[in-house]
Design an enzyme around this catalytic site. Structure first.
Site, short mmCIF file in Angstrom:
data_model
loop_
_atom_site.label_atom_id
_atom_site.label_comp_id
_atom_site.label_asym_id
_atom_site.label_seq_id
_atom_site.Cartn_x
_atom_site.Cartn_y
_atom_site.Cartn_z
N GLU A 196 0.83 -1.21 0.00
CA GLU A 196 0.00 0.00 0.00
C GLU A 196 0.86 1.26 0.00
OE1 GLU A 196 -3.07 0.11 -0.53
OE2 GLU A 196 -3.96 -1.79 0.09
N ARG A 200 0.61 3.78 -3.27
CA ARG A 200 -0.04 5.06 -2.99
C ARG A 200 0.99 6.18 -2.81
NH1 ARG A 200 -5.60 4.04 0.39
NH2 ARG A 200 -5.70 1.78 0.21
N ASP A 329 -5.30 -10.04 -7.73
CA ASP A 329 -5.60 -9.19 -8.88
C ASP A 329 -4.39 -8.56 -9.57
OD1 ASP A 329 -5.19 -7.69 -6.59
OD2 ASP A 329 -6.98 -6.47 -6.79
N GLU A 480 -12.27 0.22 -9.80
CA GLU A 480 -11.89 -0.70 -10.86
C GLU A 480 -12.82 -0.65 -12.07
OE1 GLU A 480 -9.84 -1.58 -7.32
OE2 GLU A 480 -12.03 -1.61 -7.61
N THR A 569 -1.29 0.57 -10.14
CA THR A 569 -2.57 0.04 -9.66
C THR A 569 -3.29 0.98 -8.72
OG1 THR A 569 -3.60 -2.04 -8.92
CG2 THR A 569 -1.70 -1.22 -7.65
#
Length: 601
Positions: A196, A200, A329, A480, A569
């Site tokens: 994360e 980010r 994913d 998404e 992502t």
């Protein structure tokens, strides 16, 4: 976009687009690192862009002369049909006007919708700025906030920097930049999630550096953070630990799942760390990142479908559960995007991606009953186990990823003029089918907002294709579906994806918007009207969901063209680049061997 802030963004110029109104800044300040040997790669090759190909000419086909009565009949028939459609369009709200030249009116509608999305971002940001500025978590209902780390991580601010640049929001961007420059520090005795924090924070800083015209303040913060994250890779195999202490540099195994790392999390750090190598000229980040994929590939997961947990100390998979939702994913997403990031030079990642997508089609793609919606099932007990008709909203990244893999990010009509294969056509059809399914996950609920998880009906006697369990009915403002709609629009130019995106935005505005102007909230259940607020505004609401919606209604395809940039992502765009002469793929694929599974099933 005419503001001075956006003019500093890369223009991707070529001789074919010399009249674009986006001018690359003539000078780029150099980067001077604080550590020995760190330097920026030769400025003359940054950014390195692949020119968009000019339209190709086609040889004329021989045409047989038609009798005049046939030609006259065709012209008359076309005229009658167009008159009929024009008259019909007056009764369908103007939707048919796409075929009849009313592009100026439609263009105004798209721009108005884009501005409304921008207003939603501003309202969300202003609420955060008023009640939580500098904090990592914002509760917009009760107007409170808190940090995750003692001094804050910049969780919301850093994640939103590039959205403000794309939307030309100069004043809030300036305030955010000042906070990053003067207040943000990662020298804190605190354990962060490796994945994360990478996607980010590191991704957000790298994208801000790129879109700002290479503002080195962002790069210096990014390199400092990357150095603090590197110890996460110091396991026996190079598989990163789930967490790392930013101050002590100690990698920390997951406190759950027997110490295993999530496969998706371990394999979705590569775009960011490779780009740090490109910007600094140091290969260490590149080598750490690519080693992870080498270890994953060495186990030769059946049909390219990797189980969702992996052990850092052994490199083996833990359990046999396979899915393209949570924990699985972005492994598949980053296989393709690593190939695209280096201008298609690292073929090993394309091979792995193609194998995995063939495995998805073979093992996971199913049809619901009675309507035949295409969905991606899960394998809870391994490759030979029974299928579960469960599908996370997270899986809705896949339509866009398939379209990117099929066309390389180029518009469909250009991609089809080259060596268009059966596989490319199959992937594109599957992308369209799955995009429709993801839209239906919104349309079937009482609020028009999708839940976290849905189940598809496989019983011929069932009457509804989609069902939602109460414990899965919450909404977390996930991006998404609109991510895929943006990519599908860019590639196909089919306005249906804009219409679907607008319906989704209107549903959020109707049910997730807080009337006191403090922002938008997550929801407890999408099948309650009015829904109960979950009282959290995720950073990716502004960093991803609203960004992709805004770009969905951008008519200028030279703004972040998919053939020249790659989105991580967390929706942070970075430029594609050439890796030579400093970097190369440091591994080759090994001979086949069975996947190694450890621990509980």
């Amino acid at each position: 976009m005419s503001s001075s802030g956006q003019q500093n963004a890369p223009d991707f110029s070529s001789t074919a687009r010399s009249v674009e109104g986006y001018v690359w800044t003539a000078s780029r300040p150099g980067f001077s690192g604080t550590g020995g040997g760190r330097h920026r790669a030769n400025d003359s090759d940054l950014p390195l862009y692949k020119d968009k190909p000019l339209n190709q000419s086609f040889s004329q086909r021989n045409k047989r002369a038609r009798p005049i009565w046939i030609t006259t009949g065709i012209v008359f028939g076309v005229a009658v049909y167009m008159l009929y459609r024009i008259l019909s369009s007056s009764n369908d709200g103007g939707k048919s006007s796409w075929f009849f030249g009313n592009t100026a009116r439609r263009g105004k509608i798209w721009k108005d919708r884009q501005n409304q999305i921008k207003e939603a971002f501003l309202e969300s940001w202003n609420g955060y700025e008023k009640y939580a500025f500098g904090k990592d978590i914002y509760r917009p209902v009760i107007k409170t906030s808190r940090n995750m780390a003692p001094e804050g991580m910049g969780w919301i601010i850093v994640d939103c920097l590039d959205t403000m640049m794309i939307m030309n929001l100069e004043e809030p961007l300036q305030h955010a930049r000042e906070w990053v420059a003067n207040n943000l520090t990662y020298d804190q005795d605190y354990e962060v999630n490796t994945f994360e924090t990478t996607i980010r924070m590191l991704g957000g800083l790298l994208s801000a550096h790129y879109l700002s015209g290479y503002d080195d303040m962002y790069l210096e913060k990014a390199v400092d953070l990357a150095n603090r994250l590197l110890p996460a890779f110091d396991s026996a195999t190079g598989i990163p630990y789930a967490s790392v202490n930013l101050q002590t540099g100690k990698g920390v195994p997951s406190h759950d799942d027997g110490g295993a790392s999530s496969t998706a999390e371990a394999t979705s750090l590569q775009l960011e760390f490779k780009y740090v190598s490109k910007l600094t000229g140091e290969a260490l980040y590149w080598e750490k990142a690519e080693k992870v994929i080498e270890v994953i590939d060495s186990w030769k997961a059946a049909d390219g479908l990797a189980p969702i947990f992996i052990m850092p100390e052994t490199g083996g998979f833990r359990g046999s559960q396979i899915r393209l939702g949570s924990r699985g994913d972005s492994y598949y997403e980053y296989l393709l995007k690593q190939y695209l990031q280096t201008n298609s030079r690292e073929g090993v990642y394309r091979q792995m991606y193609d194998e995995s997508m063939a495995g998805v089609k073979k093992r996971l793609i199913q049809k619901s009953m009675p309507s035949g919606l295409t969905y991606v099932a899960e394998l809870d007990h391994g490759i030979e186990g029974a299928l579960s008709p469960k599908m996370d909203h997270l899986v809705c990244f896949l339509p866009g990823n398939l379209a990117l893999g099929s066309t390389g990010g180029y518009p469909l009509h250009i991609a089809q003029r080259t060596s268009w294969t059966i596989t490319q056509a199959s992937d594109m059809k599957l992308a369209k089918d799955l995009a429709r399914t993801c839209y239906e996950m919104y349309r079937v609920t009482k609020t028009g907002i999708a839940p976290e998880i849905v189940y598809f009906n496989t019983d011929p006697k069932g009457s509804e294709d989609i069902s939602i369990k109460w414990q899965d009915s919450h909404n977390l403002q996930r991006p998404e579906t609109v991510e895929s709609l943006f990519i599908m629009w860019r590639i196909t130019n089919d306005p249906i994806y804009r219409e679907w995106g607008w319906e989704i935005f209107e549903a959020f505005r109707k049910y997730a918007h807080l009337v006191d102007g403090t922002g938008y909230t997550c929801l407890e259940s999408v099948n309650e009207v009015p829904p109960r607020p979950r009282d959290n505004m995720e950073s990716f609401w502004m960093a991803e969901t609203l960004k992709y919606l805004y770009l969905l209604f951008e008519d200028d395809d030279s703004i972040l063209p998919l053939e020249k940039v790659v989105f991580n992502t967390e929706a942070h765009p970075m430029p594609k680049f050439n890796m030579e002469p400093l970097f190369k793929t440091g591994w080759t694929r090994s001979s086949s061997q069975p996947a190694h599974i450890t621990g509980a099933q």
